[in-house]
Each structure stands twice: as C-alpha cells, then as structure tokens.
Design an enzyme around this catalytic site. Structure first.
Site, mmCIF file in Angstrom:
data_model
loop_
_atom_site.group_PDB
_atom_site.id
_atom_site.type_symbol
_atom_site.label_atom_id
_atom_site.label_comp_id
_atom_site.label_asym_id
_atom_site.label_seq_id
_atom_site.Cartn_x
_atom_site.Cartn_y
_atom_site.Cartn_z
ATOM 1 N N GLY A 50 0.857 -1.185 0.000
ATOM 2 C CA GLY A 50 0.000 0.000 0.000
ATOM 3 C C GLY A 50 0.886 1.225 0.000
ATOM 4 C CB CYS A 77 5.397 -3.809 0.192
ATOM 5 S SG CYS A 77 6.070 -2.170 -0.108
ATOM 6 C CE1 TYR A 78 1.090 1.217 5.608
ATOM 7 C CE2 TYR A 78 -0.608 -0.471 5.355
ATOM 8 C CZ TYR A 78 -0.147 0.683 5.968
ATOM 9 O OH TYR A 78 -0.902 1.289 6.923
ATOM 10 C CG HIS A 163 5.957 -5.509 -4.450
ATOM 11 N ND1 HIS A 163 4.682 -5.428 -3.937
ATOM 12 C CD2 HIS A 163 6.568 -4.338 -4.157
ATOM 13 C CE1 HIS A 163 4.519 -4.239 -3.369
ATOM 14 N NE2 HIS A 163 5.654 -3.565 -3.482
ATOM 15 C CD GLU A 165 3.159 -8.414 -5.200
ATOM 16 O OE1 GLU A 165 3.943 -9.121 -4.537
ATOM 17 O OE2 GLU A 165 2.859 -7.249 -4.876
ATOM 18 C CG ASP A 221 -16.321 -12.543 -20.333
ATOM 19 O OD1 ASP A 221 -15.318 -13.272 -20.434
ATOM 20 O OD2 ASP A 221 -16.260 -11.326 -20.098
ATOM 21 C CE LYS A 366 -12.031 -11.793 -21.314
ATOM 22 N NZ LYS A 366 -13.364 -11.229 -21.562
#
Ligand code: XMP
Length: 510
Positions: A50, A77-78, A163, A165, A221, A366
């Site tokens: 954040g 992180c945060y 991070h 990710e 979709d 998605k």
C-alpha cells in the site's frame, strides 16, 4: 487464501498469482472485521502492499485480532511494515528508499526453501522495518534494507519488503508457493475442472428446476457462462443470440454452429439485422449509435424472453474483477447480485423484467474464464477471441452505417484477421481490426480513375485497455494485408495504418 487489500497497486495481482499456484484466493478490503475473515475459513492470509506510511494519519490498518487467529500470515511491503508495527517491531523512514530491481541476500527461512541465496527482487518503498517483531528472525536483507524479510515460524508470521507477485522478482512465484504449500499446507487443487464441478453444483443449488435464459454475444464470457450453466441444467437453459448484423464475418455462424450444432444448447437465433440497420439509418453520432444499438438489443431480447414464458433466471458473465470493482463478494455470497452492470450487453433491462441473476464466473479472472472455456471444449477461436465492443462494427464505420458500408468493412476486417492469424500474431495483440472512415480519395486502377474508401488498420498491444500502444506489425504482413484488401474489395482503393497510442487516442475510432 485471503488477500487483505491495503491499497497497493498489486493487490489483485497477488490474488491472481496465488490462483496461478492453483490455490483459491479472494481479495478483501482491509476494513473487513475478523469474524467475516474467519467465516471464509482461510488457510492463509496475505497483507498486501500500500502507498501509505504506517505512521500517517488514516493509514489503512487491519483488525488487530487478525494476528491472533493462528492463520499463517504473509505481509508484503506495507503489509510487512504493518505487521512489524503491530507486533512490537519498528518501522522508520531511514532515507534509504528502494525502487525497482534490487539484489537480495538470503539467509534462510521457509519462504526461500530450495532457492539460491542471491536473488533479484522488485522493491518499491520509502519506509523500512528497522526491528523485526519479537521472536521473528531476519531471513533476508538488501544493501540498503538489512531487514528485507523476516519469519516467525512458531506464530506463523512472515514478512517481505519486496514484491514476490511481480514478474521482476525472478523467483517470486516460487516464494509464494513455498508460503502456500509448505507453510500454510494448502494443496494446489484450484483447477479448471474443480471450478467447473463447484459451479455446476452451485448453479443447481441456486436454480433448482426453474428455467434460465442467457444472452449469447459471441464473446468468451457469455459463451463460457452459458456452457457452464448448460452443463449444470441441460435443457432448462435457453440461449438467445440476437444477431444485430454488426458482428465480424462468420461470427454469427460460428455461434449458431457451436452452441446449437455442437453443444446442442437450446438456442433461439434472432435474425434482427434489418431492424438494427433501420434504427441506425441516418445516424452519424457515435454515442447515439451506441444508444440505439443498446436499446434495440434490449427490445429484441425482451420480446424473445416474453415469448419463452415463465423464465425467472438470467445468466450473466460477471467476472471477479467486476465484483471487486463494485465492492467485493460481501453479503451477496450466493451469487445473486442486485444490479446488472450497464456496460454489459443486456444492461438496462426494464425493471418489470424481474430476473434473478446466475453468475457462474463471478469468482473468476479473465484468464481463468478462458481456461475453463478450454476445459469445457469451447473452440479455440472463441476462447481466445480479442475483445469486441457490444455495438460491434457500427462504431468502426465513421458516419452512417449502411448495408453497403458494413459489407465493405466486414470483408476488409476478415482479410486483416485472416493474415494476422496466419502470421501467428493474433494472441499477441490486444485488439486488431479495420476501420472505415467517411471519406473517399482518388486512385487509379488499370486505366481508370477511382474514387473510393480508405481502410484503416488498427492493431494495439495492451494489458487492460486503459492504455495501449500501436503494434509494430511486420512490413511484409502490412503489405500482404494492404494489397489483398485493395485487390479483393472494389469499394476500397487505399489502406492506412493507425500509429496512435492510447492516450491520447482511444483504441476504437468512435
Ligand atoms: P477505447 O476505444 O475507449 O476502448 O480505448 C477501450 C476498450 O473498450 C471497448 N469498447 C467498448 N466495449 N461497448 C463495449 O462493449 C462499447 O461501446 C465500447 N467502446 C469501446 C474497446 O473495444 C476496447 O477494448
């Protein structure tokens, strides 16, 4: 696994990476009370990054009881700084901010099991943890951040300043897997097959023996949502495909063959091409075209729904990203959301059409929808289709839409698609299409002077359509496309290439 969102730009990405490791994850707001977290029965919790400083007024916090749950928790992180702050460590602005690729020296620990001691990781922080929480040991450091990771195995607290990710952290996915599999004991069971099984059950439980309606658009979709519901309910489902005549060449036929022919889904194919052309006659303004296509679509759909009689449920291809945008899973846990999003094709159905929504994709991102589509046997062409706007070719014909101009654009677009697929580039492009401007120019063919339309080639790369760059298509491909379009379509004597990025241009021309 629950990802507690503390406002970081990568929160959704964390949830997606966890799912790529085949562990189901949900994103929850940081204000979520601990009872609601527990009700989801998490195996693990991640506190996201954040932009705030833990000392700032109004900095996002979590219910402190989160740290007493005994659920393995990873702060990123945060999230790491918040953990340190709440658990008796220290966080300071040391003046040593790090942004971008950073070398990490690993000293051990469960998160780094099986990995090299030297790692490249992605950092983005100003504050740093200067004292790990009591009982935690430091497991990695970087040149300017000696405490870049800590672990307290006994209490299940893990923190990383970088991070894991983002792709720039080379072994980030391995670190997340270590946390998920080894620390939290979560099994990699979130597969397309498991999703299908779970959704089939849930749709059956929701709908019982009632009848269900689904509007097919030709997009991935609605196609995957329809197939999932069909798998669950068979002939209780009726699909309505409104052919507005604004699709690409052969797309309508593909929908009818795939659903009606191959999958034997009860299908109403409404050939409404003339109705839409009628409504678009003389209309040049883009927003007015959009409005009329949308309104006519609803009219046609409504007529068909009435004809089918007592149908109370409507399938909608809402995705998890829409759910997050509108405030998360929250109370409407059973899949019955209150509103129909306006951007959707059946958005704005009149109130008296009192449908309950069936949303079998509302837990999926998605890319997961595409994988589920593949697993259900949907043809590759439909699964990997590029995004296509609801008003279709109407907003790629500048000015009035006529039958003749539609035909010209549709043919040019088909040649473009054909050559892009043949060059193996279709999946690399976010969108690629032809545009028909409302001008004509002079040319010469044989001995004759022509006065005909140009076609514009628009091809872009993008991650999410918010920004886009024009695609650097190879010259020989452009040459083939151009000469085929000019030679095969008499109404066209010129081909141009759109070299604009978004912003300042948009992807579509209208
Ligand atoms: P723009 O042109 O705004 O487009 O850069 C961003 C993305 O949105 C799609 N788009 C639409 N989709 N109805 C839709 O369903 C519309 O009216 C519409 N207009 C734009 C566009 O294709 C691109 O993917």
């Amino acid at each position: 696994m629950l990802v507690v969102d503390l406002g970081g730009q990568y929160s959704q990405l964390i949830a997606r990476r966890v799912r790529e490791a085949r562990v189901y994850s949900e994103l929850v707001p940081h204000e979520t009370p601990v009872e609601a977290l527990l009700a989801r029965r998490p195996r693990a919790i991640v506190l996201s990054g954040g932009p705030a400083s833990v000392y700032a007024d109004g900095a996002p916090r979590v219910d402190t009881r989160v740290f007493q749950l005994g659920v393995p928790t990873l702060g990123i992180c945060y999230g790491m700084q918040l953990m340190a702050h709440e658990l008796g460590g220290a966080v300071e602005r040391t003046g040593a901010s790090e942004f971008g690729r950073t070398d990490l020296q690993v000293e051990g620990g469960a998160l780094f099991a099986g990995l090299q001691l030297e790692q490249t990781v992605w950092m983005s922080h100003r504050d740093s943890v200067t004292a790990a929480p009591a009982g935690a040991r430091v497991t990695a450091g970087s040149p300017s951040t000696p405490i870049a990771a800590f672990e307290d195995e006994g209490r299940g607290f893990y923190g990383v300043q970088f991070h894991p990710e983002v792709v720039h952290t080379a072994s980030g996915q391995e670190m997340l897997k270590n946390f998920l599999y080894n620390v939290a004991g979560a099994a990699p069971t979130w597969t397309p097959a498991a999703v299908i099984e779970e959704q089939v059950e849930s749709v059956r439980a929701q709908v019982g023996s009632a009848r269900v309606l689904c509007a097919l658009s030709g997009g991935v979709d609605s196609a995957v949502a329809a197939l999932l519901v069909h798998k669950a309910l068979r002939d209780q489902l009726t699909c309505v495909f409104v052919d507005h005549g604004l699709l690409r060449k052969d797309e309508a036929r593909q929908v009818v063959e795939t659903f009606g022919g191959h999958f034997h889904v009860p299908l109403v194919h409404v050939e409404a091409q003339q109705r839409f052309l009628e409504r678009l006659r003389g209309v040049g303004d883009p927003e007015e075209k959009r409005r009329r296509v949308g309104e006519e679509f609803i009219r046609v759909f409504e007529e068909e729904a009435r004809r089918l009689g007592d149908v109370r449920y409507l399938v909608q291809g809402t995705l998890y990203s829409d759910v997050i945008e509108s405030g998360g899973l929250g109370g409407a846990q059973d899949g019955v959301a209150a509103t129909i999003k306006s951007h959707h094709n059946v958005g704005g159905l009149p109130d008296e059409m009192d449908f309950q929504l069936v949303e079998p994709l509302r837990l999926l991102f998605k890319d997961e929808v595409r994988r589920v589509g593949e697993e259900l046997g949907l043809p590759e062409r439909m699964v990997w289709r590029q995004p296509f706007p609801g008003p279709g070719l109407a907003i790629r014909i500048i000015g009035e839409v006529t039958e003749e101009r539609l035909k010209t654009l549709r043919e040019a677009d088909a040649i473009l698609q054909d050559e892009i697929r043949r060059a193996g580039l279709y999946r690399d492009l976010w969108q690629s299409f032809a545009v028909l401007p409302a001008i004509r120019s002079v040319g010469v063919q044989g001995d004759e002077r022509t006065y005909a339309y140009p076609i514009v080639i628009r091809a872009v790369t993008s991650d999410d359509a918010m920004t886009a760059d024009w695609a650097r298509l190879p010259y020989d491909l452009l040459e083939t496309i151009s000469s085929r379009i000019i030679n095969e379509i008499p109404a066209v004597n010129r081909v141009c290439l759109d070299l604009s990025s978004k912003p300042p241009a948009t992807i579509e021309w209208e």
